[in-house]
Scaffold this motif. Structure first.
Motif, mmCIF file in Angstrom:
data_model
loop_
_atom_site.group_PDB
_atom_site.id
_atom_site.type_symbol
_atom_site.label_atom_id
_atom_site.label_comp_id
_atom_site.label_asym_id
_atom_site.label_seq_id
_atom_site.Cartn_x
_atom_site.Cartn_y
_atom_site.Cartn_z
ATOM 1 N N PHE A 183 10.570 -2.627 -17.781
ATOM 2 C CA PHE A 183 9.253 -3.255 -17.827
ATOM 3 C C PHE A 183 8.160 -2.227 -17.523
ATOM 4 N N THR A 184 7.927 -1.352 -18.467
ATOM 5 C CA THR A 184 6.812 -0.420 -18.358
ATOM 6 C C THR A 184 5.507 -1.158 -18.639
ATOM 7 N N ARG A 194 0.812 -1.216 0.000
ATOM 8 C CA ARG A 194 0.000 0.000 0.000
ATOM 9 C C ARG A 194 0.842 1.261 0.000
ATOM 10 N N HIS A 195 2.142 1.148 0.314
ATOM 11 C CA HIS A 195 3.001 2.328 0.292
ATOM 12 C C HIS A 195 3.661 2.533 -1.080
ATOM 13 N N ALA A 196 3.503 1.568 -1.973
ATOM 14 C CA ALA A 196 4.009 1.754 -3.335
ATOM 15 C C ALA A 196 3.187 2.840 -4.027
ATOM 16 N N ASP A 197 3.793 3.543 -4.938
ATOM 17 C CA ASP A 197 3.132 4.689 -5.564
ATOM 18 C C ASP A 197 3.264 4.614 -7.077
ATOM 19 N N PRO A 198 2.590 3.647 -7.728
ATOM 20 C CA PRO A 198 2.691 3.537 -9.190
ATOM 21 C C PRO A 198 2.092 4.766 -9.864
ATOM 22 N N GLY A 199 2.707 5.158 -10.964
ATOM 23 C CA GLY A 199 2.238 6.343 -11.677
ATOM 24 C C GLY A 199 3.087 7.563 -11.401
ATOM 25 N N ARG A 200 3.898 7.505 -10.308
ATOM 26 C CA ARG A 200 4.753 8.654 -9.991
ATOM 27 C C ARG A 200 6.226 8.268 -9.943
ATOM 28 N N VAL A 201 6.498 6.972 -9.798
ATOM 29 C CA VAL A 201 7.877 6.503 -9.795
ATOM 30 C C VAL A 201 8.187 5.939 -11.178
ATOM 31 N N ALA A 202 9.229 6.438 -11.812
ATOM 32 C CA ALA A 202 9.565 6.001 -13.162
ATOM 33 C C ALA A 202 9.980 4.538 -13.167
ATOM 34 N N ARG A 251 -9.431 16.837 -19.334
ATOM 35 C CA ARG A 251 -9.074 15.719 -20.196
ATOM 36 C C ARG A 251 -7.594 15.665 -20.505
ATOM 37 N N ARG A 252 -6.972 16.818 -20.721
ATOM 38 C CA ARG A 252 -5.565 16.769 -21.100
ATOM 39 C C ARG A 252 -4.704 16.274 -19.945
ATOM 40 N N ALA A 253 -5.084 16.600 -18.723
ATOM 41 C CA ALA A 253 -4.308 16.153 -17.575
ATOM 42 C C ALA A 253 -4.534 14.676 -17.277
ATOM 43 N N ALA A 254 -5.521 14.064 -17.969
ATOM 44 C CA ALA A 254 -5.856 12.672 -17.657
ATOM 45 C C ALA A 254 -5.000 11.682 -18.411
ATOM 46 N N ARG A 255 -4.072 12.114 -19.239
ATOM 47 C CA ARG A 255 -3.230 11.178 -19.988
ATOM 48 C C ARG A 255 -2.145 10.611 -19.077
ATOM 49 N N LEU A 256 -1.889 9.347 -19.224
ATOM 50 C CA LEU A 256 -0.855 8.701 -18.431
ATOM 51 C C LEU A 256 0.509 9.114 -18.940
ATOM 52 N N ARG A 257 1.392 9.413 -18.021
ATOM 53 C CA ARG A 257 2.741 9.737 -18.434
ATOM 54 C C ARG A 257 3.534 8.462 -18.573
ATOM 55 N N GLN A 295 3.328 -0.489 -20.877
ATOM 56 C CA GLN A 295 3.177 -0.644 -22.319
ATOM 57 C C GLN A 295 3.972 -1.832 -22.834
ATOM 58 N N ARG A 296 5.219 -1.980 -22.397
ATOM 59 C CA ARG A 296 6.044 -3.078 -22.888
ATOM 60 C C ARG A 296 5.548 -4.427 -22.391
ATOM 61 N N VAL A 297 5.082 -4.469 -21.154
ATOM 62 C CA VAL A 297 4.546 -5.731 -20.635
ATOM 63 C C VAL A 297 3.300 -6.125 -21.416
ATOM 64 N N LEU A 298 2.431 -5.175 -21.717
ATOM 65 C CA LEU A 298 1.242 -5.483 -22.491
ATOM 66 C C LEU A 298 1.591 -5.973 -23.888
ATOM 67 N N ILE A 299 2.622 -5.390 -24.488
ATOM 68 C CA ILE A 299 3.051 -5.852 -25.813
ATOM 69 C C ILE A 299 3.564 -7.289 -25.733
ATOM 70 N N LEU A 300 4.340 -7.596 -24.705
ATOM 71 C CA LEU A 300 4.835 -8.968 -24.540
ATOM 72 C C LEU A 300 3.688 -9.953 -24.365
ATOM 73 N N ILE A 301 2.699 -9.583 -23.565
ATOM 74 C CA ILE A 301 1.541 -10.463 -23.374
ATOM 75 C C ILE A 301 0.816 -10.687 -24.700
ATOM 76 N N THR A 302 0.658 -9.631 -25.476
ATOM 77 C CA THR A 302 -0.037 -9.751 -26.753
ATOM 78 C C THR A 302 0.741 -10.613 -27.738
ATOM 79 N N VAL A 303 2.054 -10.464 -27.763
ATOM 80 C CA VAL A 303 2.872 -11.293 -28.647
ATOM 81 C C VAL A 303 2.731 -12.765 -28.270
ATOM 82 N N CYS A 304 2.781 -13.068 -26.982
ATOM 83 C CA CYS A 304 2.603 -14.465 -26.542
ATOM 84 C C CYS A 304 1.222 -14.980 -26.919
ATOM 85 N N SER A 305 0.210 -14.150 -26.770
ATOM 86 C CA SER A 305 -1.140 -14.557 -27.151
ATOM 87 C C SER A 305 -1.247 -14.780 -28.655
ATOM 88 N N SER A 306 -0.559 -13.962 -29.441
ATOM 89 C CA SER A 306 -0.576 -14.132 -30.897
ATOM 90 C C SER A 306 0.072 -15.455 -31.299
#
Length: 497
Positions: free
Chosen positions: A48-49, A36-44, A491-497, A51-62
């Motif tokens: 394994f971002t 609960r003390h982890a802070d995803p979204g603010r720590v770079a 809306r503009r502030a709602a984009r994930l960095r 986006q990259r993890v999702l791409i790996l999952i999709t490649v395996c599924s393909s």
């Protein structure tokens, strides 16, 4: 990306292992949920971002998707073997039966008939041309295999882009895109037809609309409609939100973009070969009820009982009336709800209504729902239960078709009774997903997306808009300020960095 509190700064990314009760049970063996003390979204992150993890999952599924068809890749596509091996694909079947290898190209060769919309026909033709250039003079069986493999590679890229677009649409819940990246129904049915192209265009149009670009959204939805019909249904969700908020300009812009784009794609082929262009419409209107639709089950049981069956015209009228009634019900639900529903919720309800009311259903139609489910009801318990039933229905379809279309060995065929139960289970499971969405619309506090001041991440110009027109207690009311106040960082502030 600010959280709207003025102090917290960026939104914390929602972690499924911590927020989803089903996934939380499966992470104990790998270290448990995120602390609960982890802070995803603010720590770079490191390499394994998300986006990259999702791409790996999709490649395996393909890879799994191609492996599921490997028995046909090695033994060839022939009836009824591809039914009993559960590796049927329209790609190989159309390549062999429509003369692609002999240079017959839908919407290009005069007089060629093709039962799909124009842009899908051009995709099929373009892939056939590439196969002919790469394998000129090769045996037809080898060309058919290459045609399947080339389409599988291209669709894998389309799948990856769909996952990334869904991630961008998910706001502070990027891991919800893993529902699309790992979906069993896409693994099993993604290589049947070109439906993933329509799914990508429909989802990309939603992203454009979420970023206040309704014209571009309409263009993408128009292109998607030229592949499969369902992307145009998303305009219905936009219309309902426009009525509730009184903001009609985004709907008009999206409608204009879709209509112009669809005409630009279709009009040249309509003028060049009217009969070939209209074959998709005439074929759809005159065909009998398709396998796995509720209409097919009704006619099959009527034949067994010796009762009259419904004609294609009667089914067309019934399907249209039922779908229209469902759309009216969705509109009334949206206008009566205490809080304005999200765009993804309404879009999912409309597409589900179309699928269940339509006289044709194919296993790959479930692909249309996967990104919408990930955005509208990102609950893994609901997703797993629905897809489990769809997988069982997918297996039942092939065992039933083996006997009905090819006269295979009786011991390999599924009887009408079990097949009917599989179809009924598919219909009920899909309806249950819609029911969950309806409950969350009527009780917004149950919506997992609307947390910490978030209104509608996919709403675009409707995000945080006040109500202008609602239906309450059987009478019409006009009210202002019924939604969350609009803020400059919206809306503009709602984009994930």
């Amino acid at each position: 990306m600010t959280s709207g509190t003025g102090r917290r700064g960026p939104y914390r990314i929602s972690i499924p292992s911590r927020s989803d009760p089903l996934l939380r049970q499966f992470v104990e063996g790998v270290g448990g949920p995120l602390g609960r003390h982890a802070d995803p979204g603010r720590v770079a992150p490191q390499w394994f971002t998300v986006q990259r993890v999702l791409i790996l999952i999709t490649v395996c599924s393909s890879i799994l998707a191609v492996a599921a068809k490997n028995r046909c890749r090695l033994g060839g596509w022939s009836s009824p073997d591809y039914f009993y091996r559960a590796c049927y694909s329209d790609w190989a079947e159309l390549y062999q039966s429509r003369g692609f290898g002999e240079g017959v190209l839908p919407f290009v060769t005069p007089g060629a008939l093709f039962e799909y919309p124009v842009l899908l026909g051009l995709l099929a033709s373009g892939t056939a041309v590439l196969v002919e250039l790469a394998a000129h003079g090769v045996a037809p069986e080898a060309k058919s295999l290459l045609y399947f493999d080339l389409n599988a590679v291209v669709v894998a890229g389309v799948w990856i882009m769909t996952v990334l677009v869904t991630m961008r649409l998910s706001h502070r819940r990027p891991w919800d895109a893993a529902i699309v990246a790992s979906a069993p129904v896409i693994i099993l049915s993604g290589t049947i037809n070109w439906d993933l192209w329509a799914v990508l265009l429909a989802t990309a149009g939603m992203l454009a609309f979420a970023r206040d670009r309704p014209v571009l959204a309409g263009v993408l939805w128009g292109l998607g409609t030229a592949v499969k019909l369902y992307p145009v249904l998303l305009l219905g969700a936009v219309l309902v939100l426009a009525i509730r908020t009184g903001r009609y300009r985004p709907f008009a812009a999206a409608l204009l973009g879709a209509a112009v784009t669809w005409l630009v794609v279709n009009l040249p082929f309509l003028l060049r070969d009217p009969n070939g262009w209209a074959y998709f419409l005439t074929f759809s209107g005159t065909r009998d009820a398709g396998f796995s639709s509720g209409w097919y089950v009704f006619n099959a049981l009527a034949r067994e009982a010796g009762a009259p069956v419904l004609s294609p015209g009667a089914i067309n009228a019934g399907a249209g009336i039922l779908f229209g009634a469902c759309c009216v019900a969705v509109a009334v639900l949206a206008l009566q709800a205490q809080r304005r529903p999200r765009l993804a919720q309404l879009a999912l309800l409309i597409v589900i209504a179309f699928i269940l009311c339509n006289k044709v259903y194919s296993p790959q139609y479930a692909l249309w729902l996967v990104p919408l489910v990930a955005l509208a009801v990102p609950r893994w318990r609901v997703v797993v239960a629905w897809q489990l039933v769809e997988v069982l229905h997918w297996a039942a379809v092939w065992l039933y078709l083996g006997g009905q279309t090819s006269g295979g060995p009786p011991e390999n065929n599924l009887g009408l009774g079990l097949y009917v139960w599989a179809v009924v289970a598919h219909i009920l499971a899909t309806a249950c997903v819609a029911a969950v969405v309806v409950v969350e619309i009527r009780s917004p506090s149950l919506d997992a997306v609307r947390r910490i001041g978030i209104d509608d991440p996919q709403g675009g110009p409707f995000d945080r808009s006040p109500d202008r027109f609602t239906l309450r207690s059987g009478r019409v009311r006009r009210r202002i300020g019924g939604a969350l106040p609009r803020r400059r960082y919206g809306r503009r502030a709602a984009r994930l960095r």
